[in-house]
Design a protein around this motif. Sequence first.
Motif, PDB file in Angstrom:
ATOM      1  N   PRO A   1    -119.213 -47.811 121.253  1.00 38.50           N
ATOM      2  CA  PRO A   1    -118.783 -47.269 122.540  1.00 38.50           C
ATOM      3  C   PRO A   1    -119.443 -45.935 122.867  1.00 38.50           C
ATOM      4  N   ILE A   2    -119.413 -45.597 124.152  1.00 38.32           N
ATOM      5  CA  ILE A   2    -119.875 -44.308 124.669  1.00 38.32           C
ATOM      6  C   ILE A   2    -118.791 -43.760 125.591  1.00 38.32           C
ATOM      7  N   ALA A   3    -118.582 -42.467 125.552  1.00 38.27           N
ATOM      8  CA  ALA A   3    -117.690 -41.802 126.498  1.00 38.27           C
ATOM      9  C   ALA A   3    -118.260 -40.435 126.815  1.00 38.27           C
ATOM     10  N   GLY A   4    -118.214 -40.052 128.086  1.00 33.64           N
ATOM     11  CA  GLY A   4    -118.750 -38.750 128.458  1.00 33.64           C
ATOM     12  C   GLY A   4    -118.398 -38.384 129.880  1.00 33.64           C
TER      13      GLY A   4
ATOM     14  N   VAL B   1    -116.197 -39.446 134.960  1.00 32.22           N
ATOM     15  CA  VAL B   1    -115.903 -39.814 133.576  1.00 32.22           C
ATOM     16  C   VAL B   1    -116.551 -41.165 133.328  1.00 32.22           C
ATOM     17  N   GLU B   2    -117.556 -41.174 132.461  1.00 28.86           N
ATOM     18  CA  GLU B   2    -118.371 -42.366 132.259  1.00 28.86           C
ATOM     19  C   GLU B   2    -118.115 -42.948 130.869  1.00 28.86           C
TER      20      GLU B   2
ATOM     21  N   ILE C   1    -130.286 -49.491 124.282  1.00 30.36           N
ATOM     22  CA  ILE C   1    -129.916 -49.538 125.689  1.00 30.36           C
ATOM     23  C   ILE C   1    -128.440 -49.196 125.811  1.00 30.36           C
ATOM     24  N   ALA C   2    -128.148 -48.260 126.697  1.00 30.26           N
ATOM     25  CA  ALA C   2    -126.781 -47.784 126.908  1.00 30.26           C
ATOM     26  C   ALA C   2    -126.355 -48.099 128.339  1.00 30.26           C
ATOM     27  N   VAL C   3    -125.116 -48.519 128.495  1.00 35.05           N
ATOM     28  CA  VAL C   3    -124.571 -48.839 129.815  1.00 35.05           C
ATOM     29  C   VAL C   3    -123.231 -48.141 129.957  1.00 35.05           C
ATOM     30  N   THR C   4    -123.086 -47.324 130.997  1.00 32.52           N
ATOM     31  CA  THR C   4    -121.819 -46.645 131.257  1.00 32.52           C
ATOM     32  C   THR C   4    -121.424 -46.828 132.715  1.00 32.52           C
ATOM     33  N   ALA C   5    -120.139 -46.705 132.979  1.00 38.79           N
ATOM     34  CA  ALA C   5    -119.612 -46.798 134.342  1.00 38.79           C
ATOM     35  C   ALA C   5    -118.595 -45.693 134.558  1.00 38.79           C
TER      36      ALA C   5
END
Length: 283
Positions: free
Chosen positions: A99-102, A126-127, A151-155
């Motif tokens: 996961p990614i959070a930022g 907040v992605e 490859i990273a995908v955030t929303a």
Amino acid sequence: MYLRNPIALATLSLSIVAALPAAAQSSTEAPDLRGDRVTIGAGVASLPDYEGSDDSQIAPLGVVIGQVSGIEFWTRGTDLYVDLIPDAPGPGTHFEAGPIAGVNLNRTGKVDDPQVAALGKLDTAVEVGGFVGISRQGVLTSDYDRLSARIAVTADVAGAHDSYVVSPQVAYSTPLSRQTYVSLNLSADYVGKGYGRTYYDVTPAGSAASGLSPYAVAGSGFKSVTAGLFGIQSLSGDLLHGLGLGAGVAYTRILGDYADSPIVADAGSADQWLAAVGLSYTF
């Protein structure tokens, strides 16, 4: 202040993460990298005032990188990555996913350019999302250099731009000695329509307030490409332990409809230079 996710803000984190296996260079016995470890870093960065600005400012930089029970984590700019796939140390192919959070702080604070400032402050995005990647350790120069692709995908889940960002990333890192490591990094950002409309559009009301021409981004597309060169020098004689000095520079080129926005073309620049320097400590 522009603090989304530029490579220059990741100078310390990318350098230190890549540097961890390098301590085995010039050693007769490779260290066991499966144990827990944590690196913290602090420094300063010179970066654009906002995404597309031709004004720069000095901003603080903080980094945390580590591994606990085989789970690795690191910060990249204002994002936190957590790799949930443990890998055995040493040469070979390695996989990663997690996961990614930022947060995206673009134009959420003070902006020096009076026309862009007249457009008003934006909300913090907040992605959250995830990433997958593959790397090969032991490629060209030794058993400790590494070529990786991710490859990273955030929303955005806070409704600030209510869109997504897709970021392909490629890096090559190699030790020059037990004390010195360097890394070359390439990345791009593909963004959704909402991202472009939020950060690059000039509405009729915004045009009246700022004097910039009205503008609307047509749709989704590649927003920017970035290349960066970074390095870390151990000040304690061992990249795996103690104090280190990291530094780097990166160039970002804003592309297409995003570069044509008056926020960039008239009030700013499509050419974005970033630099950072700081100290790290690994224990």
